[in-house]
Scaffold this active site. Sequence first.
Site, mmCIF file in Angstrom:
data_model
loop_
_atom_site.group_PDB
_atom_site.id
_atom_site.type_symbol
_atom_site.label_atom_id
_atom_site.label_comp_id
_atom_site.label_asym_id
_atom_site.label_seq_id
_atom_site.Cartn_x
_atom_site.Cartn_y
_atom_site.Cartn_z
ATOM 1 N N ASP A 67 24.350 39.854 -9.710
ATOM 2 C CA ASP A 67 23.201 39.333 -8.971
ATOM 3 C C ASP A 67 22.946 40.117 -7.686
ATOM 4 O O ASP A 67 23.750 40.966 -7.280
ATOM 5 C CB ASP A 67 23.402 37.834 -8.677
ATOM 6 C CG ASP A 67 24.810 37.501 -8.197
ATOM 7 O OD1 ASP A 67 25.510 38.414 -7.707
ATOM 8 O OD2 ASP A 67 25.218 36.342 -8.311
ATOM 9 N N ASN A 136 29.648 24.336 -6.618
ATOM 10 C CA ASN A 136 28.806 23.432 -7.415
ATOM 11 C C ASN A 136 28.777 23.830 -8.895
ATOM 12 O O ASN A 136 27.981 23.315 -9.667
ATOM 13 C CB ASN A 136 27.376 23.369 -6.846
ATOM 14 C CG ASN A 136 26.640 24.704 -6.946
ATOM 15 O OD1 ASN A 136 27.174 25.685 -7.465
ATOM 16 N ND2 ASN A 136 25.412 24.746 -6.444
ATOM 17 N N HIS A 138 28.107 26.906 -10.125
ATOM 18 C CA HIS A 138 27.206 27.992 -10.528
ATOM 19 C C HIS A 138 27.995 29.259 -10.860
ATOM 20 O O HIS A 138 29.094 29.485 -10.354
ATOM 21 C CB HIS A 138 26.113 28.258 -9.476
ATOM 22 C CG HIS A 138 26.533 28.967 -8.229
ATOM 23 N ND1 HIS A 138 26.478 28.386 -6.984
ATOM 24 C CD2 HIS A 138 26.981 30.235 -8.014
ATOM 25 C CE1 HIS A 138 26.879 29.259 -6.073
ATOM 26 N NE2 HIS A 138 27.192 30.384 -6.669
ATOM 27 N N GLU A 143 22.147 28.207 -10.959
ATOM 28 C CA GLU A 143 22.453 26.981 -10.233
ATOM 29 C C GLU A 143 22.352 25.762 -11.153
ATOM 30 O O GLU A 143 21.593 25.781 -12.129
ATOM 31 C CB GLU A 143 21.443 26.807 -9.096
ATOM 32 C CG GLU A 143 21.504 27.885 -8.022
ATOM 33 C CD GLU A 143 22.503 27.561 -6.923
ATOM 34 O OE1 GLU A 143 23.578 27.002 -7.233
ATOM 35 O OE2 GLU A 143 22.200 27.870 -5.770
HETATM 36 C C1 GLP Z 1 27.877 33.410 -4.834
HETATM 37 C C2 GLP Z 1 27.629 34.437 -5.963
HETATM 38 C C3 GLP Z 1 28.495 34.164 -7.143
HETATM 39 C C4 GLP Z 1 29.904 33.896 -6.662
HETATM 40 C C5 GLP Z 1 29.928 32.575 -5.960
HETATM 41 C C6 GLP Z 1 31.261 32.223 -5.330
HETATM 42 O O1 GLP Z 1 26.772 32.647 -4.530
HETATM 43 N N1 GLP Z 1 26.278 34.536 -6.375
HETATM 44 O O2 GLP Z 1 28.436 35.252 -8.053
HETATM 45 O O3 GLP Z 1 30.800 33.840 -7.750
HETATM 46 O O4 GLP Z 1 28.884 32.455 -5.012
HETATM 47 O O5 GLP Z 1 31.465 32.949 -4.167
HETATM 48 P P1 GLP Z 1 32.826 32.966 -3.389
HETATM 49 O O6 GLP Z 1 33.745 33.812 -4.187
HETATM 50 O O7 GLP Z 1 32.472 33.589 -2.067
HETATM 51 O O8 GLP Z 1 33.279 31.566 -3.266
#
Ligand code: GLP
Length: 243
Positions: A67, A136, A138, A143
């Site tokens: 992303d 959450n 995702h 989402e």
């Molecule tokens: C972000 C990214 C995801 C990631 C997630 C968790 O929003 N778009 O690809 O896996 O949140 O992030 P973190 O590893 O900082 O908890």
Amino acid sequence: MNIERFDNEDALASTLAARLIEAISLKPRLVLGLPTGRTPVALYREVRSRSQRGHVDWSQVRTFNLDEFAGLGGGDAGSYRAYMQAELFDHVRMEPLNVGMLDGRAADLAAECARYERAIDQAGGIDIQVLGIGANGHIGFNEPADALEAETHVAALQAATRAANAGWFGGDVARVPTHALSMGMATILHAREIVLMATGEEKAAAVAGMIDGPITTRLPASLLQVHSRVTVMLDRGAALRLA
Ligand code: GLP
């Protein structure tokens, strides 16, 4: 799902880094799907140091990131492109053309999403998709919702997700873009193998729902239950609520 538990995030990162590097040695034209966020920081540190210590040939490896924020591109602090350059791409000898990233600054974001799907197809599909998970549930920026998108698309970010990403924008939620481009659920599920990493207690509920709960669009990671080759790598905190 194949569940693996580790004492801490360093042990998890080191095991996964070793596996990815072994996969590159077995298949030099490996196609990797890659995540950003706090969770994979330790993984990229391990991959960098193992690549610098050993002879890892990155010259034919291709990558596709999950992303990118809408409106942000390479030169922008806070972009996932900047993150990936700093954490991995500036440190391994990949061909720049083999790096697949969504361009959040593209004039036509829908066309950019369609280009990305074609590029993944032309690369022969993703061999190993590495994922993190949002608190959450995702994955990528898919989402929780009543319905999910199959292909790469423009996604509106939920308030909690923008707050969770504020750290990349000097802690200021107002600076976190409201939209992002993300692989869709089918883009992710078409990968031949999926490895999801989760660390910390704040992920424990999402992880338990993903593994033990029903398949629901309200917890997008639960759709991984339909894939036949998924490994979930957890530290103690993230595994706290497992049955
Ligand atoms: C972000 C990214 C995801 C990631 C997630 C968790 O929003 N778009 O690809 O896996 O949140 O992030 P973190 O590893 O900082 O908890």
